[in-house]
Design an enzyme around this catalytic site. Structure first.
Site, PDB file in Angstrom:
ATOM      1  N   GLY A   1      84.328  29.387 127.246  1.00 49.60           N
ATOM      2  CA  GLY A   1      83.818  29.392 128.602  1.00 49.60           C
ATOM      3  C   GLY A   1      82.635  30.311 128.809  1.00 49.60           C
ATOM      4  O   GLY A   1      82.040  30.828 127.874  1.00 49.60           O
TER       5      GLY A   1
ATOM      6  N   ARG B   1      78.250  36.824 125.785  1.00 45.45           N
ATOM      7  CA  ARG B   1      78.323  38.284 125.905  1.00 45.45           C
ATOM      8  C   ARG B   1      76.997  38.919 126.315  1.00 45.45           C
ATOM      9  O   ARG B   1      76.964  40.104 126.634  1.00 45.45           O
ATOM     10  CB  ARG B   1      78.826  38.896 124.591  1.00 45.45           C
ATOM     11  CG  ARG B   1      80.317  38.658 124.338  1.00 45.45           C
ATOM     12  CD  ARG B   1      80.802  39.399 123.103  1.00 45.45           C
ATOM     13  NE  ARG B   1      82.251  39.406 123.001  1.00 45.45           N
ATOM     14  CZ  ARG B   1      82.975  38.537 122.295  1.00 45.45           C
ATOM     15  NH1 ARG B   1      82.348  37.553 121.648  1.00 45.45           N
ATOM     16  NH2 ARG B   1      84.290  38.626 122.245  1.00 45.45           N
TER      17      ARG B   1
ATOM     18  N   VAL C   1      70.608  28.195 119.631  1.00 46.64           N
ATOM     19  CA  VAL C   1      69.683  28.089 120.765  1.00 46.64           C
ATOM     20  C   VAL C   1      69.324  29.506 121.206  1.00 46.64           C
ATOM     21  O   VAL C   1      70.195  30.384 121.282  1.00 46.64           O
ATOM     22  CB  VAL C   1      70.316  27.298 121.921  1.00 46.64           C
ATOM     23  CG1 VAL C   1      69.387  27.265 123.132  1.00 46.64           C
ATOM     24  CG2 VAL C   1      70.643  25.877 121.461  1.00 46.64           C
TER      25      VAL C   1
ATOM     26  N   HIS D   1      75.899  26.080 124.431  1.00 46.82           N
ATOM     27  CA  HIS D   1      77.068  25.204 124.565  1.00 46.82           C
ATOM     28  C   HIS D   1      76.647  23.791 124.979  1.00 46.82           C
ATOM     29  O   HIS D   1      77.192  22.797 124.496  1.00 46.82           O
ATOM     30  CB  HIS D   1      78.032  25.759 125.612  1.00 46.82           C
ATOM     31  CG  HIS D   1      78.672  27.054 125.239  1.00 46.82           C
ATOM     32  ND1 HIS D   1      78.443  28.221 125.928  1.00 46.82           N
ATOM     33  CD2 HIS D   1      79.548  27.375 124.253  1.00 46.82           C
ATOM     34  CE1 HIS D   1      79.143  29.197 125.394  1.00 46.82           C
ATOM     35  NE2 HIS D   1      79.818  28.715 124.367  1.00 46.82           N
TER      36      HIS D   1
ATOM     37  N   LYS E   1      75.025  30.121 115.372  1.00 47.42           N
ATOM     38  CA  LYS E   1      74.975  31.570 115.634  1.00 47.42           C
ATOM     39  C   LYS E   1      76.197  32.246 115.023  1.00 47.42           C
ATOM     40  O   LYS E   1      76.103  33.331 114.460  1.00 47.42           O
ATOM     41  CB  LYS E   1      74.915  31.853 117.131  1.00 47.42           C
ATOM     42  CG  LYS E   1      74.983  33.353 117.472  1.00 47.42           C
ATOM     43  CD  LYS E   1      74.941  33.597 118.962  1.00 47.42           C
ATOM     44  CE  LYS E   1      76.231  33.191 119.644  1.00 47.42           C
ATOM     45  NZ  LYS E   1      77.378  34.094 119.288  1.00 47.42           N
ATOM     46  N   ASP E   2      77.347  31.593 115.143  1.00 46.04           N
ATOM     47  CA  ASP E   2      78.589  32.098 114.551  1.00 46.04           C
ATOM     48  C   ASP E   2      78.734  31.521 113.140  1.00 46.04           C
ATOM     49  O   ASP E   2      79.641  30.745 112.850  1.00 46.04           O
ATOM     50  CB  ASP E   2      79.779  31.720 115.433  1.00 46.04           C
ATOM     51  CG  ASP E   2      79.654  32.300 116.831  1.00 46.04           C
ATOM     52  OD1 ASP E   2      79.684  33.531 116.960  1.00 46.04           O
ATOM     53  OD2 ASP E   2      79.520  31.522 117.788  1.00 46.04           O
TER      54      ASP E   2
ATOM     55  N   CYS F   1      71.367  32.834 122.354  1.00 44.12           N
ATOM     56  CA  CYS F   1      72.205  32.650 123.539  1.00 44.12           C
ATOM     57  C   CYS F   1      73.641  33.037 123.204  1.00 44.12           C
ATOM     58  O   CYS F   1      74.178  32.648 122.165  1.00 44.12           O
ATOM     59  CB  CYS F   1      72.161  31.196 124.001  1.00 44.12           C
ATOM     60  SG  CYS F   1      70.584  30.674 124.678  1.00 44.12           S
ATOM     61  N   SER F   2      74.263  33.800 124.084  1.00 44.10           N
ATOM     62  CA  SER F   2      75.641  34.237 123.894  1.00 44.10           C
ATOM     63  C   SER F   2      76.253  34.545 125.248  1.00 44.10           C
ATOM     64  O   SER F   2      75.579  35.092 126.134  1.00 44.10           O
ATOM     65  CB  SER F   2      75.691  35.492 123.008  1.00 44.10           C
ATOM     66  OG  SER F   2      76.999  36.057 123.005  1.00 44.10           O
TER      67      SER F   2
END
EC number: 6.3.2.1
Length: 289
Positions: A31, A187, A176, A37, A149-150, A184-185
């Site tokens: 979320g 967090r 992204v 996302h 990213k992960d 983008c994150s």
């Protein structure tokens, strides 16, 4: 878009989709969505007849003292974003739905999951692998979409799917970035304006890795030390992980004579940021052109 909160209800709806011969694409999230996302959703929609997204802040992947309680949550905002993006089903279970009793079963990949970010966050990737396994069992997707990213997480999920013969195609999607290069994150919302400016040291370090390689640096330990020193120039940045690895296996590389992964896990204030880049090795002919 239909919002579903229980496992039984989601299975019922997706069984009907499968019986109709429709392929299912799945985007699992925690979320507080961002454009990264939505890129996953876009690719899932392009490749499947039905798109399912999940929102579940998974307590199993948070360690003691981490940000489980303060992790940003806004289901109404996220629902609106997913509906606008064309998602068919949003699975938004509560903890009691996913874990009605303490989990006895754990999916763990201690080799891949016990180093790099996993060394800094013991038990994190066992929590990730366990919840993803359960979500795959619930959704039974044809394909599942994850952001690069992960990078370590994607490697772990791909290996888990391969080892356990899960009939799911794992699709990595390119990171992204914001206009200033920061990945983008969810967090990123934790960062103050000053910390947000300081955080750009992370993507800049990836640029520095490319520069050092092009300048002739070939020793892995030298590259890692140089990048750690580069990041440390930013007073607010603490490099927890600076690693150069094989992009497919995450194995160590003594020399940079093949494509290599630079993986960073950097703390800015109390916020930890991930980023990475695969640096390709150009032939002498390509380099001369």
């Amino acid at each position: 878009m239909e919002i579903i909160n229980t496992i039984a209800a989601l299975r019922h709806r997706l069984d009907a989709c499968r019986k109709a011969g429709k392929s299912i694409g799945f985007v699992p999230t925690m979320g507080y969505l961002h454009k990264g996302h939505l890129t996953l959703v876009e690719q899932a929609k392009a490749e499947n007849a039905v798109t399912v997204a999940s929102i579940f802040v998974n307590p199993l992947q948070f360690g003691k003292g981490e940000d489980l309680e303060k992790y940003p949550r806004d289901l109404e905002r996220d629902s609106e974003m997913l509906e606008a993006a064309g998602v068919d089903f949003l699975f938004a279970p509560g903890v009691a739905d996913m874990y009605p009793r303490p989990m006895e079963t754990v999916v763990d990949l201690p080799g891949l999951g016990g180093e790099l970010e996993g060394k800094a966050r013991p038990g994190h990737f066992a929590g990730v692998a366990t919840v993803v396994t359960k979500l795959f069992n619930i959704v039974q997707p044809d394909a599942a979409y994850f952001g690069e990213k992960d990078y370590q997480q994607v490697a772990i999920i791909r290996r888990m799917v391969d080892d356990l013969a899960m009939p799911v195609r794992v699709v990595p999607v390119a990171t992204v970035r914001e206009a200033d290069g920061l990945a983008c994150s969810s967090r990123n919302v934790y960062l103050t304006e000053e910390q947000r400016a300081a955080a750009t040291i992370v993507p800049k370090a990836l640029d520095e890795a490319e520069r050092l390689y092009k300048a002739g640096m070939r020793d892995t330990a030298e590259m890692e030390a140089a990048l750690a020193a580069f990041i440390a120039r930013e007073p607010q940045a603490k490099p927890d992980v600076v690693a150069v690895r094989h992009p497919d296996t995450l194995a160590t590389l003594p020399h940079l004579d093949q494509p290599f992964l630079v993986l960073l896990y950097v703390q800015i204030g109390t916020t930890k940021l991930l980023d990475n880049r695969v640096i390709t090795i150009k032939s002498k002919k390509e380099a001369a052109e």
